[in-house]
Design an enzyme around this catalytic site. Structure first.
Site, PDB file in Angstrom:
ATOM      1  CG  ASP A  65      -1.913   1.060   1.272  1.00 15.38           C
ATOM      2  OD1 ASP A  65      -2.361   1.449   0.186  1.00 15.38           O
ATOM      3  OD2 ASP A  65      -2.258   1.552   2.356  1.00 15.38           O
ATOM      4  CB  THR A  98      -1.901   5.931  -2.110  1.00 16.65           C
ATOM      5  OG1 THR A  98      -1.723   4.518  -2.057  1.00 16.65           O
ATOM      6  CG2 THR A  98      -3.070   6.305  -1.235  1.00 16.65           C
ATOM      7  CB  THR A  99       1.047   3.344  -5.771  1.00 12.87           C
ATOM      8  OG1 THR A  99       0.983   2.680  -4.516  1.00 12.87           O
ATOM      9  CG2 THR A  99       2.399   3.118  -6.396  1.00 12.87           C
ATOM     10  CG  ASP A 391      -6.469   0.430   0.067  1.00 11.91           C
ATOM     11  OD1 ASP A 391      -6.560   1.238   1.001  1.00 11.91           O
ATOM     12  OD2 ASP A 391      -5.400   0.182  -0.523  1.00 11.91           O
TER      13      ASP A 391
END
Length: 550
Positions: A65, A98-99, A391
């Site tokens: 994550d 997020t990445t 998530d």
């Protein structure tokens, strides 16, 4: 930093401060941001790898994550910290992507570096990036597809995509069902979903397949007294935010006791007061008492005699969830207890999970708060499962709220890149260069997906572009087959908000970092004025011996 006035230097900054200006400052900030992006880049996609993070005391976190990795890393550089903010915002707003957000921000800065070398002014690049980001938002809305909040199959696919590539992949089908069921249960009539009402209880032991959803609330507590019933059916639940114990006086008062009889009278009176409190609870008809504060030993005895199942020191967040699940109001005073304030549940039961007692409040008439019990072989597995479920819950709730989704697998990025290049030609001027750079930067997502899967990124990009030029808007990269594929048909889909938020926050962070041309770092002296020569001598003689100077 000093200004020269008539041969006399005037010091403006404190001694030991560091200042980096112009191209050097931009170069150092861009390099730091790129380093952060490259740290998480290998985790992207279904074939992304995990990171093992070890802190100073040896605690280990193994995760895929992006935001967890960046939060756990001890980042010092101020520009790098801004990249962490991008990931945090993405996590707060959407929960996934997020990445993607960080990788896109890093690539935008990398592309801007090339433009800076061609003497394009940073404000021109910033203007072009803003135009491109605004246009991208319009284009995403144009390619987004409608999803109904009761379309369970589509919601499952969205949860599936969010969990792919994470540790939860092994039992994805089971977990997707749990996630979609949980979100549809807690959704309000107006379509909004508050995932705070989905409680995740982590328990080490068993396998991922043993994870289950409880249509009600599970509290990690046990009965306060062994004499209390383990199971209460047709429960009338009282939520109490007041201590069930002897009330101490607010003022400092002394009680003078001169004989054993008086002491006995005092103790009897105290017991009578506690019995009075318990009688009020029992009189209301409650047979389950959930107390946010403490319950006195004597009170426990009387409650057990009355057949009331009681638990104490329950967290405020659990009280809120119980209130929503059972329809009970949280009562803050013993005197305010009324039957109308009680909640109901079909069963309240104490059960053992992984060797620990827990209270299950189930069979609620309309449970608008539910619990997911997550099981796994080791603590690290359970923690990573928890992150994957968080998530998935967030993306499904976002899809239910917005009713919009896009294809995954890098397909929206390739489509946007193509459309933004067309748009750049209509803008003209130097801003056109920045918009083209923005378009090229978006292709980092399909390129990274290919790299992480061990495929040739250039070949894959060329094939994807030709598919999109032929009008296949939802063509993305199938990393398992190593060729472009219709992601909509493959069931690889994401909520629209994942993309809009990622692109908006990446562009804003890149623009902010670009506009910085001067970095002034204060000295490490630690506040206050410069020390006197005497103090400096005591600290180690002269400037050279001063500790902490940069």
């Amino acid at each position: 930093m000093a200004a020269n006035l008539g041969g006399q230097p005037i010091f403006i900054l404190k001694e030991g401060s560091q200042r980096t200006r112009g191209r050097d400052a931009q170069g150092s900030n861009i390099a730091a941001a790129k380093a952060v992006a490259s740290a998480v880049r290998t985790t992207l996609g279904p074939k992304g790898m995990d990171k093992m993070l070890v802190d100073t005391i040896g605690d280990v976190v193994i995760t895929n994550d992006g935001v967890t990795i960046l939060k756990e890393m001890d980042i010092e550089h101020p520009a790098a910290k801004m990249m962490v903010e991008v990931a945090k915002t993405q996590d707060d707003e959407v929960g996934d992507g997020t990445t993607t957000a960080v990788v896109v921000a890093g690539e935008l800065l990398k592309r801007s570096e090339e433009l800076l070398e061609q003497d394009v002014h940073p404000t021109v690049i910033a203007h072009g990036y803003r135009l491109a980001a605004d246009k991208a938002q319009e284009l995403i809305k144009d390619i987004a597809i409608e999803v109904k909040s009761d379309d369970i199959e589509m919601l499952r696919k969205i949860a599936d995509t969010a969990m792919t590539g994470k540790g939860a992949e092994a039992a994805k089908d089971k977990l997707c069902d749990l996630v979609v069921r949980a979100v549809t249960l807690v959704a309000d009539e107006d379509g909004s979903v508050d995932t705070d009402y989905i409680k995740i209880e982590k328990k080490v032991g068993g396998t991922i397949e043993d994870s289950e959803i409880i249509e009600g609330i599970v509290i990690d507590k046990e009965r306060v007294h062994p004499g209390m019933p383990k199971l209460v059916q047709d429960a009338k639940i009282l939520l109490l935010n007041a201590p069930v114990e002897f009330k101490k006086t607010e003022v400092d008062a002394e009680i003078s006791i001169t004989s054993p009889d008086q002491l006995q009278m005092f103790l009897d009176e105290e017991e009578k007061m506690i019995k009075g409190i318990v009688d009020k609870v029992v009189k209301s008809g409650a047979n389950v008492l959930v107390c946010q504060k403490g319950i006195d030993d004597i009170a426990q005895h009387y409650l057990a005699k009355a057949g009331v199942l009681a638990i104490r020191r329950v967290k405020k967040s659990d009280m809120t969830k119980l209130s929503r699940a059972t329809g009970a109001a949280v009562v803050s005073s013993i005197d305010a207890i009324e039957e109308s304030e009680l909640g109901t549940a079909g069963r309240v039961e104490e059960k053992k999970v992984s060797g620990e007692e827990m209270i299950f409040v189930t069979e609620c008439t309309n449970p608008k708060a539910v619990t997911l019990i997550v099981r796994g072989g080791t603590e690290h597995v359970v923690d990573e499962l928890d992150r994957a479920l968080e998530d998935a819950l967030r993306v499904v709730s976002v899809a239910v709220e917005d009713h919009k989704f896009v294809a995954g697998g890098g397909s929206p990025e390739v489509e946007l890149s193509l459309r933004l290049r067309e748009y750049a030609a209509t803008v003209g001027g130097r801003a056109q260069l920045a918009i083209e750079a923005f378009a090229a930067a978006l292709e980092i997502i399909p390129r990274t997906l290919a790299e992480n899967a061990g495929l040739d990124p250039i070949d894959m990009l060329v094939e994807l572009r030709s598919e999109h030029e032929a009008g296949h808007k939802t063509a993305g990269l199938d990393v398992f087959e190593a060729k472009p594929r219709d992601m909509l048909a493959a069931g690889v889909i994401e909520p629209m908000r994942v993309k809009t938020q990622a692109i908006a926050s990446a562009a804003e962070a890149a623009v902010m970092i670009l506009r910085i041309d001067d970095v002034i770092a204060a000295s490490k002296m630690g506040g206050g004025d410069m020390p006197s020569p005497e103090e400096m001598a005591a600290m180690g003689g002269g400037m050279g011996g001063m500790p902490g100077m940069m």
